[in-house]
Scaffold this active site. Structure first.
Site, PDB file in Angstrom:
ATOM      1  N   PHE A   1      38.249  40.864 -66.518  1.00 34.50           N
ATOM      2  CA  PHE A   1      39.437  40.518 -65.743  1.00 34.50           C
ATOM      3  C   PHE A   1      39.655  41.420 -64.543  1.00 34.50           C
ATOM      4  O   PHE A   1      40.249  41.023 -63.548  1.00 34.50           O
ATOM      5  CB  PHE A   1      40.672  40.573 -66.647  1.00 34.50           C
ATOM      6  N   CYS A   2      39.227  42.668 -64.653  1.00 34.29           N
ATOM      7  CA  CYS A   2      39.527  43.605 -63.574  1.00 34.29           C
ATOM      8  C   CYS A   2      38.314  44.486 -63.316  1.00 34.29           C
ATOM      9  O   CYS A   2      37.829  45.106 -64.255  1.00 34.29           O
ATOM     10  CB  CYS A   2      40.736  44.469 -63.932  1.00 34.29           C
ATOM     11  N   PRO A   3      37.788  44.556 -62.123  1.00 38.70           N
ATOM     12  CA  PRO A   3      38.353  44.008 -60.876  1.00 38.70           C
ATOM     13  C   PRO A   3      38.124  42.516 -60.680  1.00 38.70           C
ATOM     14  O   PRO A   3      38.672  41.945 -59.744  1.00 38.70           O
ATOM     15  CB  PRO A   3      37.637  44.814 -59.788  1.00 38.70           C
TER      16      PRO A   3
ATOM     17  N   SER B   1      37.096  47.876 -65.090  1.00 42.90           N
ATOM     18  CA  SER B   1      37.779  48.867 -64.257  1.00 42.90           C
ATOM     19  C   SER B   1      37.105  50.232 -64.328  1.00 42.90           C
ATOM     20  O   SER B   1      36.807  50.721 -65.422  1.00 42.90           O
ATOM     21  CB  SER B   1      39.226  49.022 -64.718  1.00 42.90           C
TER      22      SER B   1
END
Lengths: 76, 377
Positions: free
Chosen positions: A13-15, B293
């Site tokens: 989901f991230c980034p 991340s």
């Protein structure tokens, strides 16, 4: 012959898949093809939008078993 | 079992301490040994740099002596690795020493590369080192008004940082009574204001409410410092009076030089956290090439999974746990409000409206971090 590098961004989901593609394109050479794998349906729209705006080439886009396979060629 | 940890940042430190506790008896009776090799005798709390850049923390609050953070059983050396010989299970350090291992963990982190964009290093302010964060604060103090542009490189460490610095800049100038003189303008590489769609859905109306303007699908191409213009890969240009950047990152040079991964990112199995082709080499934190991340919390949760697995390998000969992609990020929404995003490979985040309570918890975590690094939290 150009390299084809696969970026598997499924279930992340991230980034996010487009950001992974942008990072991958920075590493690639002009002419290289990158195949982005994404489980995010939004990739089918936001990847072509960015590709068109920057001026890279959309090679193909298809959904197989819930995963989008989007191939793009670095043009500049 | 000889366990070698390369890197003494958040990931390496939590891993070492967690392992030392799990392997207390094995370390005491000589059946296990933990060695850590780091480039520095100091440990920096990197998220604190964000606060240094807006005058809310002092640089000396960000450091502890690395040895003081480690369990006493860990054999710690300030002697960075220069050569990895993975086929023969050994590394060579700057001092010329060779360390052999049975299990290796690589946690060397990442570095900023503002020089990748022509003109950026010379003309933009950023906050990813102590020196640059202090310099940025001095620029903010001197700034008399105009357009402040935030520009974001790819990939970058801490995906929340672009939003956080934007909200904090807004509140910084508001606090100084300069709101009518300053226009904060945010740019972002993809077609919304944040990589996480739920976070973007929260941030965009916040920008509108605060009068922060924004442009998406904006990837930096070059900076014209003479005319103060930032050009994008997408063909647009923005005039600025003060340019703030979250610069692009790369992995450490030693990773690239040893051919372990392009741009310094090591190909890593997303669940086992082992290096592709090397079952006895674990990779954690920014060093992986995983599409998740690059953040301290990622390193933290990866370190816990790896510690459990290495300890199990020492005790029963096999790992026992998969990493589920867990990440937890605070999001500062200004000077005194914050929210958070928590997610993993299967579950997207669902950020709540910012509150003062979460901000104060983040303030508390800035101190609690040292308990995290020690493996206690």
């Amino acid at each position: 012959m150009s390299d084809v590098r696969v970026i598997d961004a499924c279930n992340t989901f991230c980034p996010g898949p487009l950001m992974e593609l942008i990072a991958g394109m920075k590493q690639a050479e002009v002419g290289d093809v990158i195949e982005l794998l994404s489980s995010d349906a939004g990739s089918a729209a936001d990847v072509p939008e960015w590709i068109n705006k920057v001026g890279h080439e959309m090679v193909s886009s298809e959904q197989v078993d819930g995963v989008w396979h989007i191939k793009v060629r670095k043009m500049k | 079992m000889r366990i070698l940890i390369v890197g003494g940042g958040m990931g390496g430190t939590i891993l070492g301490n967690n392992l030392a506790r799990r392997l207390k008896s094995e370390l005491a009776n000589g059946k296990a040994r933990i060695t850590m090799l780091s480039a520095s005798d100091r440990h920096m709390y990197q998220p604190g740099l964000l606060y240094v850049a807006v005058g809310q923390m002092m640089p000396d609050q960000l450091y502890r002596d690395q040895r003081s953070l480690l369990e006493p059983e860990i054999d710690f050396h300030v002697d960075p690795v220069e050569e990895f010989d993975l086929d023969n299970n050994r590394v060579k350090t700057k001092s010329g020493k060779t360390h052999e291992y049975d299990v290796l963990a690589i946690a060397t982190g990442s570095r900023i590369v503002p020089e990748a964009i022509p003109g950026l290093a010379e003309h933009a302010e950023y906050f990813y080192t102590e020196e640059s964060a202090v310099k940025m604060y001095n620029r903010l103090r001197e700034f008399q008004g105009g357009k402040v542009v935030v520009a974001v490189g790819v990939p970058h460490k801490c995906p929340m940082a672009p939003l956080e610095i934007t909200f904090m800049l807004h509140d910084y100038f508001k606090h100084r009574g300069m709101s009518d003189k300053v226009q904060v303008h945010y740019t972002y590489p993809i077609g919304r204001t944040h990589g996480l769609e739920p976070v973007a859905k929260w941030a965009t109306p916040e920008f509108d409410r605060l009068g922060i303007t924004y442009e998406t699908l904006f990837n930096m191409k070059e900076v014209d410092g003479a005319d103060k213009v930032l050009h994008s890969e997408e063909g647009s240009a923005i005039n600025y009076d003060l340019l703030i950047t979250v610069p692009a990152h790369k992995g450490m040079e030693v990773i690239e030089k040893n051919g372990l991964g392009q741009s310094g990112w090591i190909p890593t199995d997303r669940h086992r956290l082992t290096m592709e082709g090397h079952d006895n080499v674990f990779v954690l934190g920014d060093t992986t090439n995983l599409p998740i991340s690059k953040a301290g919390s990622t390193a933290h949760f990866e370190a816990e999974a790896i510690a459990e697995n290495i300890a199990a390998m020492a005790k029963i000969g096999t790992p026992v746990r998969d990493y589920d992609g867990k990440v937890f990020c605070f999001i500062e929404a200004g000077r005194d409000r914050a929210t958070y995003a928590m997610f993993n490979y299967q579950n997207p985040p669902d950020p709540k409206p910012p509150t003062k309570a979460v901000h104060w918890f983040k303030m508390a975590y800035n101190q609690l971090y040292w308990a995290s690094a020690r493996g206690l939290l």
